[in-house]
Design a protein around this motif. Structure first.
Motif, PDB file in Angstrom:
ATOM      1  N   THR A  56       0.857  -1.130   0.025  1.00 38.40           N
ATOM      2  CA  THR A  56       0.044  -0.054   0.077  1.00 38.40           C
ATOM      3  C   THR A  56       0.966   1.206   0.063  1.00 38.40           C
ATOM      4  N   ASN A  57       1.856   1.109   0.989  1.00 37.60           N
ATOM      5  CA  ASN A  57       2.685   2.488   0.918  1.00 37.60           C
ATOM      6  C   ASN A  57       3.611   2.624  -0.493  1.00 37.60           C
ATOM      7  N   GLU A  58       3.948   1.567  -1.004  1.00 41.83           N
ATOM      8  CA  GLU A  58       4.714   1.692  -2.363  1.00 41.83           C
ATOM      9  C   GLU A  58       4.082   1.933  -3.591  1.00 41.83           C
ATOM     10  N   GLU A  59       2.836   1.275  -3.601  1.00 37.87           N
ATOM     11  CA  GLU A  59       1.847   1.349  -4.839  1.00 37.87           C
ATOM     12  C   GLU A  59       0.715   2.537  -4.610  1.00 37.87           C
ATOM     13  N   LEU A  60       0.458   2.975  -3.741  1.00 39.90           N
ATOM     14  CA  LEU A  60      -0.386   4.054  -3.572  1.00 39.90           C
ATOM     15  C   LEU A  60       0.123   5.599  -2.760  1.00 39.90           C
ATOM     16  N   ILE A  61       0.503   5.219  -1.687  1.00 30.89           N
ATOM     17  CA  ILE A  61       0.897   6.404  -0.982  1.00 30.89           C
ATOM     18  C   ILE A  61       2.153   7.066  -1.651  1.00 30.89           C
ATOM     19  N   LYS A  62       3.394   6.368  -1.694  1.00 35.61           N
ATOM     20  CA  LYS A  62       4.702   6.824  -2.177  1.00 35.61           C
ATOM     21  C   LYS A  62       4.491   7.159  -3.678  1.00 35.61           C
ATOM     22  N   TYR A  63       3.774   6.399  -4.446  1.00 33.78           N
ATOM     23  CA  TYR A  63       3.639   6.717  -6.056  1.00 33.78           C
ATOM     24  C   TYR A  63       2.856   7.978  -5.858  1.00 33.78           C
ATOM     25  N   ASN A  64       1.932   8.078  -5.269  1.00 32.59           N
ATOM     26  CA  ASN A  64       1.300   9.464  -5.573  1.00 32.59           C
ATOM     27  C   ASN A  64       1.648  10.490  -4.982  1.00 32.59           C
ATOM     28  N   VAL A  65       2.332  10.399  -3.866  1.00 32.66           N
ATOM     29  CA  VAL A  65       3.287  11.633  -3.412  1.00 32.66           C
ATOM     30  C   VAL A  65       4.288  12.124  -4.038  1.00 32.66           C
ATOM     31  N   LEU A  66       5.058  11.173  -4.593  1.00 36.30           N
ATOM     32  CA  LEU A  66       6.410  11.611  -5.424  1.00 36.30           C
ATOM     33  C   LEU A  66       5.847  11.872  -6.956  1.00 36.30           C
ATOM     34  N   LYS A  67       4.773  11.528  -7.376  1.00 35.12           N
ATOM     35  CA  LYS A  67       4.022  11.992  -8.731  1.00 35.12           C
ATOM     36  C   LYS A  67       3.939  13.484  -8.401  1.00 35.12           C
ATOM     37  N   GLU A  68       3.041  13.762  -7.457  1.00 32.90           N
ATOM     38  CA  GLU A  68       2.397  15.156  -7.191  1.00 32.90           C
ATOM     39  C   GLU A  68       3.472  16.022  -6.874  1.00 32.90           C
ATOM     40  N   ILE A  69       4.516  15.846  -5.718  1.00 39.81           N
ATOM     41  CA  ILE A  69       5.408  16.683  -5.332  1.00 39.81           C
ATOM     42  C   ILE A  69       6.802  16.063  -5.630  1.00 39.81           C
ATOM     43  N   PRO A  70       7.430  16.241  -6.734  1.00 40.79           N
ATOM     44  CA  PRO A  70       8.772  15.746  -7.085  1.00 40.79           C
ATOM     45  C   PRO A  70       9.921  16.010  -6.124  1.00 40.79           C
ATOM     46  N   SER A  71       9.623  17.201  -5.204  1.00 36.83           N
ATOM     47  CA  SER A  71      10.903  17.600  -4.360  1.00 36.83           C
ATOM     48  C   SER A  71      10.866  16.657  -3.205  1.00 36.83           C
ATOM     49  N   ILE A  72      10.079  15.825  -3.268  1.00 33.52           N
ATOM     50  CA  ILE A  72      10.070  14.764  -1.917  1.00 33.52           C
ATOM     51  C   ILE A  72      10.827  13.723  -2.567  1.00 33.52           C
ATOM     52  N   LYS A  73      11.953  13.009  -1.654  1.00 29.58           N
ATOM     53  CA  LYS A  73      12.797  12.046  -1.868  1.00 29.58           C
ATOM     54  C   LYS A  73      12.210  10.819  -1.593  1.00 29.58           C
ATOM     55  N   ASP A  74      11.847  10.668  -0.631  1.00 29.79           N
ATOM     56  CA  ASP A  74      11.160   9.112  -0.363  1.00 29.79           C
ATOM     57  C   ASP A  74      10.096   9.363   0.640  1.00 29.79           C
ATOM     58  N   VAL A  75       9.090   8.212   0.678  1.00 28.62           N
ATOM     59  CA  VAL A  75       7.956   7.879   1.529  1.00 28.62           C
ATOM     60  C   VAL A  75       8.318   6.705   2.238  1.00 28.62           C
ATOM     61  N   ILE A  76       8.399   7.006   3.698  1.00 23.72           N
ATOM     62  CA  ILE A  76       8.899   5.647   4.290  1.00 23.72           C
ATOM     63  C   ILE A  76       7.649   5.445   5.274  1.00 23.72           C
ATOM     64  N   LEU A  77       7.253   3.923   5.315  1.00 19.44           N
ATOM     65  CA  LEU A  77       6.276   3.751   6.210  1.00 19.44           C
ATOM     66  C   LEU A  77       6.826   3.421   7.478  1.00 19.44           C
ATOM     67  N   VAL A  78       6.292   4.137   8.634  1.00 19.27           N
ATOM     68  CA  VAL A  78       6.554   3.653  10.133  1.00 19.27           C
ATOM     69  C   VAL A  78       5.651   2.542  10.383  1.00 19.27           C
ATOM     70  N   GLU A  79       6.204   1.592  10.721  1.00 15.85           N
ATOM     71  CA  GLU A  79       5.405   0.488  11.235  1.00 15.85           C
ATOM     72  C   GLU A  79       5.534   0.349  12.767  1.00 15.85           C
ATOM     73  N   GLY A  80       4.528  -0.055  13.466  1.00 19.83           N
ATOM     74  CA  GLY A  80       4.505  -0.374  14.746  1.00 19.83           C
ATOM     75  C   GLY A  80       3.525  -1.409  15.282  1.00 19.83           C
ATOM     76  N   VAL A  81       3.693  -1.670  16.374  1.00 17.86           N
ATOM     77  CA  VAL A  81       2.500  -2.807  16.877  1.00 17.86           C
ATOM     78  C   VAL A  81       1.301  -2.054  17.536  1.00 17.86           C
TER      79      VAL A  81
END
Length: 96
Positions: A56-81
């Motif tokens: 979900t992070n790779e194909e939905l969140i990261k894809y859309n954020v990087l596509k719309e805001i090219p100045s962002i270098k990466d989107v990292i999913l913080v996982e927790g319990v």
């Protein structure tokens, strides 16, 4: 662009492109941190700790954020319990 302006820009992308999909699955995404071009997000609700969270992070969140805001270098999913699992583990270890 100020950091607050960047967060507003990110939130708009999340609201328009990401959250409607997550909502259909009983979940959401929150920004945990934005620093030096790196966006850290966390899935919440039914999407928290889902086996498909990384996808979900790779194909939905990261894809859309990087596509719309090219100045962002990466989107990292913080996982927790999630809190329920933590409470269960604490009670189990205490022998309750």
């Amino acid at each position: 662009m100020l950091k607050d302006d960047k967060i507003i820009e990110i939130e708009k992308v999340l609201n328009d492109k990401v959250r409607p999909y997550l909502k259909n699955h009983g979940g959401n995404v929150v920004i945990k941190e934005y620093k030096e071009g790196i966006l850290k997000v966390k899935l919440i609700g039914q999407c928290a700790n889902c086996v498909s969270a990384k996808t979900t992070n790779e194909e939905l969140i990261k894809y859309n954020v990087l596509k719309e805001i090219p100045s962002i270098k990466d989107v990292i999913l913080v996982e927790g319990v999630n809190d329920e699992l933590l409470d269960f583990a604490k009670n189990f270890l205490k022998g309750k």
